[in-house]
Design a protein around this motif. Structure first.
Motif, PDB file in Angstrom:
ATOM      1  N   UNK A  30       0.838  -1.199   0.000  1.00 50.77           N
ATOM      2  CA  UNK A  30       0.000   0.000   0.000  1.00 50.77           C
ATOM      3  C   UNK A  30       0.877   1.254   0.000  1.00 50.77           C
ATOM      4  N   UNK A  31       1.944   1.241   0.759  1.00 51.71           N
ATOM      5  CA  UNK A  31       2.862   2.384   0.802  1.00 51.71           C
ATOM      6  C   UNK A  31       3.553   2.580  -0.551  1.00 51.71           C
ATOM      7  N   UNK A  32       3.983   1.475  -1.165  1.00 53.70           N
ATOM      8  CA  UNK A  32       4.607   1.571  -2.486  1.00 53.70           C
ATOM      9  C   UNK A  32       3.635   2.162  -3.501  1.00 53.70           C
ATOM     10  N   UNK A  33       2.394   1.720  -3.433  1.00 51.58           N
ATOM     11  CA  UNK A  33       1.372   2.253  -4.342  1.00 51.58           C
ATOM     12  C   UNK A  33       1.155   3.744  -4.090  1.00 51.58           C
ATOM     13  N   UNK A  34       1.127   4.143  -2.820  1.00 51.60           N
ATOM     14  CA  UNK A  34       0.946   5.549  -2.476  1.00 51.60           C
ATOM     15  C   UNK A  34       2.112   6.388  -3.010  1.00 51.60           C
ATOM     16  N   UNK A  35       3.334   5.875  -2.838  1.00 46.46           N
ATOM     17  CA  UNK A  35       4.527   6.572  -3.321  1.00 46.46           C
ATOM     18  C   UNK A  35       4.482   6.694  -4.844  1.00 46.46           C
ATOM     19  N   UNK A  36       4.095   5.624  -5.505  1.00 44.31           N
ATOM     20  CA  UNK A  36       4.001   5.636  -6.964  1.00 44.31           C
ATOM     21  C   UNK A  36       2.953   6.656  -7.434  1.00 44.31           C
ATOM     22  N   UNK A  61      10.469  15.462  -8.451  1.00 46.46           N
ATOM     23  CA  UNK A  61       9.526  14.346  -8.338  1.00 46.46           C
ATOM     24  C   UNK A  61      10.269  13.015  -8.231  1.00 46.46           C
ATOM     25  N   UNK A  62      11.287  12.843  -9.072  1.00 45.52           N
ATOM     26  CA  UNK A  62      12.096  11.610  -9.021  1.00 45.52           C
ATOM     27  C   UNK A  62      12.786  11.481  -7.676  1.00 45.52           C
ATOM     28  N   UNK A  63      13.360  12.583  -7.207  1.00 52.02           N
ATOM     29  CA  UNK A  63      14.072  12.565  -5.935  1.00 52.02           C
ATOM     30  C   UNK A  63      13.162  12.212  -4.781  1.00 52.02           C
ATOM     31  N   UNK A  64      11.968  12.799  -4.763  1.00 52.17           N
ATOM     32  CA  UNK A  64      11.018  12.493  -3.690  1.00 52.17           C
ATOM     33  C   UNK A  64      10.628  11.025  -3.709  1.00 52.17           C
ATOM     34  N   UNK A  65      10.458  10.482  -4.902  1.00 53.23           N
ATOM     35  CA  UNK A  65      10.090   9.069  -5.005  1.00 53.23           C
ATOM     36  C   UNK A  65      11.224   8.181  -4.497  1.00 53.23           C
ATOM     37  N   UNK A  66      12.442   8.465  -4.915  1.00 48.05           N
ATOM     38  CA  UNK A  66      13.583   7.650  -4.488  1.00 48.05           C
ATOM     39  C   UNK A  66      13.771   7.706  -2.975  1.00 48.05           C
ATOM     40  N   UNK A  67      13.650   8.895  -2.406  1.00 54.59           N
ATOM     41  CA  UNK A  67      13.810   9.045  -0.954  1.00 54.59           C
ATOM     42  C   UNK A  67      12.688   8.308  -0.224  1.00 54.59           C
ATOM     43  N   UNK A  88      22.211   8.596   1.839  1.00 55.43           N
ATOM     44  CA  UNK A  88      22.845   8.716   0.527  1.00 55.43           C
ATOM     45  C   UNK A  88      21.814   9.066  -0.550  1.00 55.43           C
ATOM     46  N   UNK A  89      20.648   8.462  -0.474  1.00 55.72           N
ATOM     47  CA  UNK A  89      19.602   8.735  -1.454  1.00 55.72           C
ATOM     48  C   UNK A  89      19.158  10.195  -1.373  1.00 55.72           C
ATOM     49  N   UNK A  90      19.020  10.713  -0.145  1.00 58.94           N
ATOM     50  CA  UNK A  90      18.664  12.127   0.021  1.00 58.94           C
ATOM     51  C   UNK A  90      19.749  13.027  -0.565  1.00 58.94           C
ATOM     52  N   UNK A  91      21.013  12.694  -0.284  1.00 61.30           N
ATOM     53  CA  UNK A  91      22.120  13.499  -0.807  1.00 61.30           C
ATOM     54  C   UNK A  91      22.149  13.462  -2.330  1.00 61.30           C
ATOM     55  N   UNK A  92      21.952  12.287  -2.902  1.00 60.52           N
ATOM     56  CA  UNK A  92      21.958  12.155  -4.360  1.00 60.52           C
ATOM     57  C   UNK A  92      20.793  12.924  -4.999  1.00 60.52           C
ATOM     58  N   UNK A  93      19.624  12.851  -4.371  1.00 63.39           N
ATOM     59  CA  UNK A  93      18.460  13.563  -4.908  1.00 63.39           C
ATOM     60  C   UNK A  93      18.680  15.078  -4.845  1.00 63.39           C
ATOM     61  N   UNK A  94      19.185  15.556  -3.725  1.00 58.37           N
ATOM     62  CA  UNK A  94      19.458  16.994  -3.596  1.00 58.37           C
ATOM     63  C   UNK A  94      20.495  17.449  -4.618  1.00 58.37           C
ATOM     64  N   UNK A  95      21.502  16.622  -4.852  1.00 57.90           N
ATOM     65  CA  UNK A  95      22.544  16.952  -5.821  1.00 57.90           C
ATOM     66  C   UNK A  95      21.975  17.019  -7.238  1.00 57.90           C
ATOM     67  N   UNK A  96      21.165  16.058  -7.584  1.00 54.68           N
ATOM     68  CA  UNK A  96      20.571  16.042  -8.932  1.00 54.68           C
ATOM     69  C   UNK A  96      19.692  17.279  -9.153  1.00 54.68           C
ATOM     70  N   UNK A  97      18.945  17.660  -8.138  1.00 56.78           N
ATOM     71  CA  UNK A  97      18.087  18.846  -8.253  1.00 56.78           C
ATOM     72  C   UNK A  97      18.942  20.110  -8.372  1.00 56.78           C
ATOM     73  N   UNK A  98      19.967  20.199  -7.534  1.00 59.76           N
ATOM     74  CA  UNK A  98      20.842  21.380  -7.563  1.00 59.76           C
ATOM     75  C   UNK A  98      21.544  21.513  -8.915  1.00 59.76           C
TER      76      UNK A  98
END
Length: 188
Positions: A30-36, A61-67, A88-98
Motif C-alpha cells: 500500500x505504501x509503495x502504491x501511495x509513493x508511486x 519528483x524523481x528525488x522524492x520518489x527515491x527518498x 545517501x539517497x537524500x544526498x543524491x536527490x538533492x545533488x541532482x536537483x541542484x
C-alpha cells in the motif's frame, strides 16, 4: 532471580513492540502504491511547466520518489545499511536537483553553481559515512577519527574546487590573489 525474570520480560516486550512497528507485506504494498501515485501526480504537475523549470520539477519528483522508497525500505528493515542508504539517497536527490537548477545559468556562474552543488553533495555523503561509522557498535574510536579525517579532507577539497571556480571569473592579479587565498583557506 527476580532481576533476570524482569530482564527477560523487558526483552520480550521490546521485541513485541519492535515487531508491532514493522510493516506487514500488505502495508508495504500500500505504501509503495501511495509513493508511486504521488510520483505520478508530481510528474503530471510538471507538464504545465516549460524549459528548465520543467526539468527541475521532474527531478524533484524523481528525488522524492527515491527518498520515499528508501525510507520505506528502512521502515521495513531498520538496519544501519538501510539508514545509510536513506542518507545517501537524500544526498543524491538533492545533488541532482541542484545540478538541474544550475542549467538556468551560463558561463562561470553555471560552473560555480555546479561546483557548489558537488561540494554540498560531498558534505552530505561524508556526514552519512561518519554517522554510519559512529553508529557501528564494533567501530573503535580510531575508526571514527579516521573516517572523520577522511571526510574532512574530501569536504575541504570539494570546497576548494568551488572557491577556485569562483576565482576563474577574475583576471590578472585579482585571480592570482583569489586562487592563493583559496589554497590557504582550504589547505591545498
Amino acid at each position: 532471580m527476580q532481576l533476570s525474570s524482569r530482564i527477560v520480560t523487558t526483552c520480550a516486550a521490546m521485541m513485541l513492540a519492535t515487531s508491532a512497528f514493522a510493516l506487514t507485506p500488505a502495508e508495504q504494498k500500500a505504501e509503495k502504491d501511495r509513493i508511486s501515485n504521488e510520483y505520478k501526480t508530481a510528474k503530471d504537475q510538471c507538464k504545465s511547466l516549460k524549459g528548465n523549470a520543467k526539468d527541475v520539477c521532474q527531478e524533484q519528483a524523481k528525488g522524492q520518489e527515491k527518498v520515499a522508497l528508501a525510507e520505506l525500505k528502512y521502515q521495513a528493515d531498520a538496519s544501519e545499511s538501510n539508514r545509510l542508504n536513506v542518507a545517501k539517497t537524500k544526498a543524491d536527490a538533492d545533488y541532482a536537483i541542484a545540478k538541474e537548477k544550475c542549467d538556468d545559468l551560463a558561463g562561470n556562474e553555471k560552473d560555480v553553481c555546479k561546483k557548489d552543488a558537488k561540494a554540498a553533495h560531498v558534505k552530505a555523503l561524508e556526514a552519512a559515512k561518519v554517522a554510519d561509522v559512529r553508529n557501528n557498535p564494533s567501530a573503535t574510536a580510531g575508526d571514527v577519527a579516521e573516517t572523520r579525517r577522511d571526510a574532512s579532507d574530501k569536504v575541504r577539497e570539494a570546497d576548494y574546487k568551488a572557491a577556485k571556480e569562483r576565482c576563474d571569473a577574475l583576471s590578472g592579479d585579482a585571480k592570482n590573489a583569489c586562487t592563493e587565498d583559496a589554497k590557504r583557506r582550504f589547505g591545498q
